[in-house]
Design a protein around this motif. Structure first.
Motif, PDB file in Angstrom:
ATOM      1  N   PHE A   1      22.685 -65.552 -32.610  1.00  0.00           N
ATOM      2  CA  PHE A   1      22.726 -65.967 -31.280  1.00  0.00           C
ATOM      3  C   PHE A   1      24.087 -65.964 -30.759  1.00  0.00           C
ATOM      4  O   PHE A   1      24.214 -65.321 -29.723  1.00  0.00           O
ATOM      5  CB  PHE A   1      22.276 -67.390 -31.338  1.00  0.00           C
ATOM      6  N   ILE A   2      24.886 -66.514 -31.334  1.00  0.00           N
ATOM      7  CA  ILE A   2      26.329 -66.324 -30.813  1.00  0.00           C
ATOM      8  C   ILE A   2      26.642 -64.838 -30.714  1.00  0.00           C
ATOM      9  O   ILE A   2      27.464 -64.493 -29.616  1.00  0.00           O
ATOM     10  CB  ILE A   2      27.412 -67.169 -31.661  1.00  0.00           C
ATOM     11  N   LYS A   3      26.524 -64.188 -31.803  1.00  0.00           N
ATOM     12  CA  LYS A   3      27.025 -62.716 -31.702  1.00  0.00           C
ATOM     13  C   LYS A   3      26.325 -61.999 -30.382  1.00  0.00           C
ATOM     14  O   LYS A   3      27.028 -61.218 -29.660  1.00  0.00           O
ATOM     15  CB  LYS A   3      26.650 -61.879 -32.670  1.00  0.00           C
ATOM     16  N   ALA A   4      25.221 -62.270 -30.224  1.00  0.00           N
ATOM     17  CA  ALA A   4      24.412 -61.566 -29.120  1.00  0.00           C
ATOM     18  C   ALA A   4      24.888 -62.105 -27.632  1.00  0.00           C
ATOM     19  O   ALA A   4      25.064 -61.416 -26.745  1.00  0.00           O
ATOM     20  CB  ALA A   4      22.744 -62.253 -29.167  1.00  0.00           C
ATOM     21  N   VAL A   5      25.420 -63.506 -27.475  1.00  0.00           N
ATOM     22  CA  VAL A   5      25.953 -63.755 -26.554  1.00  0.00           C
ATOM     23  C   VAL A   5      27.289 -63.238 -26.105  1.00  0.00           C
ATOM     24  O   VAL A   5      27.490 -62.770 -25.116  1.00  0.00           O
ATOM     25  CB  VAL A   5      26.157 -65.525 -26.439  1.00  0.00           C
ATOM     26  N   GLU A   6      28.085 -63.104 -27.233  1.00  0.00           N
ATOM     27  CA  GLU A   6      29.433 -62.310 -27.248  1.00  0.00           C
ATOM     28  C   GLU A   6      29.201 -60.914 -26.678  1.00  0.00           C
ATOM     29  O   GLU A   6      29.959 -60.517 -25.860  1.00  0.00           O
ATOM     30  CB  GLU A   6      30.026 -62.415 -28.493  1.00  0.00           C
ATOM     31  N   GLU A   7      28.058 -60.443 -27.186  1.00  0.00           N
ATOM     32  CA  GLU A   7      27.930 -58.908 -26.729  1.00  0.00           C
ATOM     33  C   GLU A   7      27.529 -58.841 -25.444  1.00  0.00           C
ATOM     34  O   GLU A   7      27.805 -57.904 -24.602  1.00  0.00           O
ATOM     35  CB  GLU A   7      26.673 -58.324 -27.807  1.00  0.00           C
ATOM     36  N   LEU A   8      26.551 -59.729 -25.064  1.00  0.00           N
ATOM     37  CA  LEU A   8      26.073 -59.814 -23.500  1.00  0.00           C
ATOM     38  C   LEU A   8      27.563 -59.919 -22.682  1.00  0.00           C
ATOM     39  O   LEU A   8      27.382 -59.378 -21.565  1.00  0.00           O
ATOM     40  CB  LEU A   8      25.256 -61.126 -23.277  1.00  0.00           C
ATOM     41  N   TRP A   9      28.497 -60.831 -23.225  1.00  0.00           N
ATOM     42  CA  TRP A   9      29.444 -61.221 -22.259  1.00  0.00           C
ATOM     43  C   TRP A   9      30.446 -60.147 -21.943  1.00  0.00           C
ATOM     44  O   TRP A   9      30.692 -59.640 -21.004  1.00  0.00           O
ATOM     45  CB  TRP A   9      30.313 -62.236 -22.768  1.00  0.00           C
TER      46      TRP A   9
ATOM     47  N   TYR B   1      19.288 -71.174 -40.961  1.00  0.00           N
ATOM     48  CA  TYR B   1      19.633 -71.704 -39.742  1.00  0.00           C
ATOM     49  C   TYR B   1      21.093 -71.154 -39.138  1.00  0.00           C
ATOM     50  O   TYR B   1      21.332 -70.656 -38.023  1.00  0.00           O
ATOM     51  CB  TYR B   1      19.311 -73.163 -39.499  1.00  0.00           C
ATOM     52  N   ARG B   2      21.968 -71.309 -40.277  1.00  0.00           N
ATOM     53  CA  ARG B   2      23.240 -70.837 -39.829  1.00  0.00           C
ATOM     54  C   ARG B   2      23.381 -69.359 -39.415  1.00  0.00           C
ATOM     55  O   ARG B   2      24.099 -68.875 -38.468  1.00  0.00           O
ATOM     56  CB  ARG B   2      24.506 -70.991 -40.998  1.00  0.00           C
ATOM     57  N   ASP B   3      22.676 -68.430 -40.123  1.00  0.00           N
ATOM     58  CA  ASP B   3      22.506 -66.886 -39.995  1.00  0.00           C
ATOM     59  C   ASP B   3      21.806 -66.919 -38.646  1.00  0.00           C
ATOM     60  O   ASP B   3      22.258 -65.802 -37.816  1.00  0.00           O
ATOM     61  CB  ASP B   3      21.762 -66.272 -41.032  1.00  0.00           C
ATOM     62  N   ARG B   4      20.704 -67.659 -38.157  1.00  0.00           N
ATOM     63  CA  ARG B   4      20.279 -67.560 -37.033  1.00  0.00           C
ATOM     64  C   ARG B   4      21.201 -67.885 -35.929  1.00  0.00           C
ATOM     65  O   ARG B   4      21.148 -67.186 -34.720  1.00  0.00           O
ATOM     66  CB  ARG B   4      19.002 -68.321 -36.840  1.00  0.00           C
ATOM     67  N   GLY B   5      21.996 -69.090 -36.108  1.00  0.00           N
ATOM     68  CA  GLY B   5      22.802 -69.426 -34.975  1.00  0.00           C
ATOM     69  C   GLY B   5      24.065 -68.506 -34.765  1.00  0.00           C
ATOM     70  O   GLY B   5      24.442 -68.082 -33.606  1.00  0.00           O
ATOM     71  N   ASN B   6      24.318 -67.779 -35.946  1.00  0.00           N
ATOM     72  CA  ASN B   6      25.509 -66.772 -35.934  1.00  0.00           C
ATOM     73  C   ASN B   6      24.846 -65.760 -34.950  1.00  0.00           C
ATOM     74  O   ASN B   6      25.766 -64.997 -34.298  1.00  0.00           O
ATOM     75  CB  ASN B   6      26.039 -66.578 -36.915  1.00  0.00           C
TER      76      ASN B   6
END
Length: 242
Positions: free
Chosen positions: A229-237, A222-227
């Motif tokens: 997600f965070i990386k994808a949000v940062e890339e979108l930003w 779940y940590r890898d999955r959450g990270n």
């Protein structure tokens, strides 16, 4: 010396209170009478004794859900009891983002907030996450399904969810449960899921990763999955900021 910090909303603990031989400081969300800490609008009202009264703003508190507000009240009473100053407490309240992968605030982009709740690996934790928000949700969900009554869950949350973005090996199962009740989109991976969630969201919405499933079909845990997600949000930003 010392004090016992008691949650007055917890019915199980009330029977033990007569045996506590120290000062009792009580807090609660469901009532106000006789409490040392309670909420009123976006204000925490704190009363230790005649010498220590305080009003604290928690308007910028980023953690969602009654359980997190209850935890905040307990923590505030603890530090108020030992004399921590108001400005220090309010600074921590505004900056604390909670534990990783548990309704963790990530970022707001063009009025759309992103939250990482990758630790939600079953239907109960998914439901708790959804109940923590008043905003319309775009949920990213899916993975290895652990079982449970999907049909009942969908009926309970359908009015709260604008759309569901489906990932992982349980996509077909979720499609059958959501069909005709909650709009859904299938995504190839987490980057695709975040992009599609953003594309169907509106200002004021929340994009919530709360998979309701375990992660091992696509991620290490779940940590890898959450990270991811965070990386994808940062890339979108970064992409939207260009």
């Amino acid at each position: 010396d010392g004090a016992a910090i008691i949650n007055s909303d917890d019915k199980n603990i009330k029977g033990h209170m007569p045996s506590i031989n120290t000062q009792i400081l009580r807090y609660g969300i469901e009532q106000r009478d006789g409490l040392n800490c309670y909420t009123e609008d976006n204000i925490l009202r704190v009363f230790i004794d005649q010498r220590y009264r305080m009003e604290l703003s928690f308007e910028d508190f980023r953690l969602r859900g009654k359980h997190n507000l209850s935890n905040l009240m307990a923590a505030v009473l603890c530090v108020a009891y030992v004399g921590v100053k108001r400005n220090v407490i309010e600074k921590v309240i505004s900056q604390f983002s909670g534990l990783p992968h548990r309704l963790q605030y990530v970022k707001t982009l063009n009025g759309i907030a992103f939250y990482n709740d990758s630790k939600a690996t079953n239907l109960d934790s998914f439901l708790s996450a959804v109940r923590s928000f008043n905003e319309k949700l775009i949920v990213i969900m899916g993975g290895i399904f652990k079982g449970g009554d999907l049909d009942s869950l969908v009926e309970e949350v359908r009015d709260r969810i604008r759309a569901a973005i489906l990932i992982g090996s349980s996509k077909e199962l979720f499609i059958e449960a959501l069909k005709g009740k909650i709009p859904f989109i299938v995504a190839d991976d987490m980057r695709d899921a975040v992009s599609k969630a953003y594309s169907v969201s509106q200002p004021g919405d929340v994009v919530l990763l709360s998979p309701a499933c375990s992660s091992f079909d696509m991620f290490e845990d779940y940590r890898d999955r959450g990270n991811s997600f965070i990386k994808a949000v940062e890339e979108l930003w970064e992409k939207r900021s260009e």
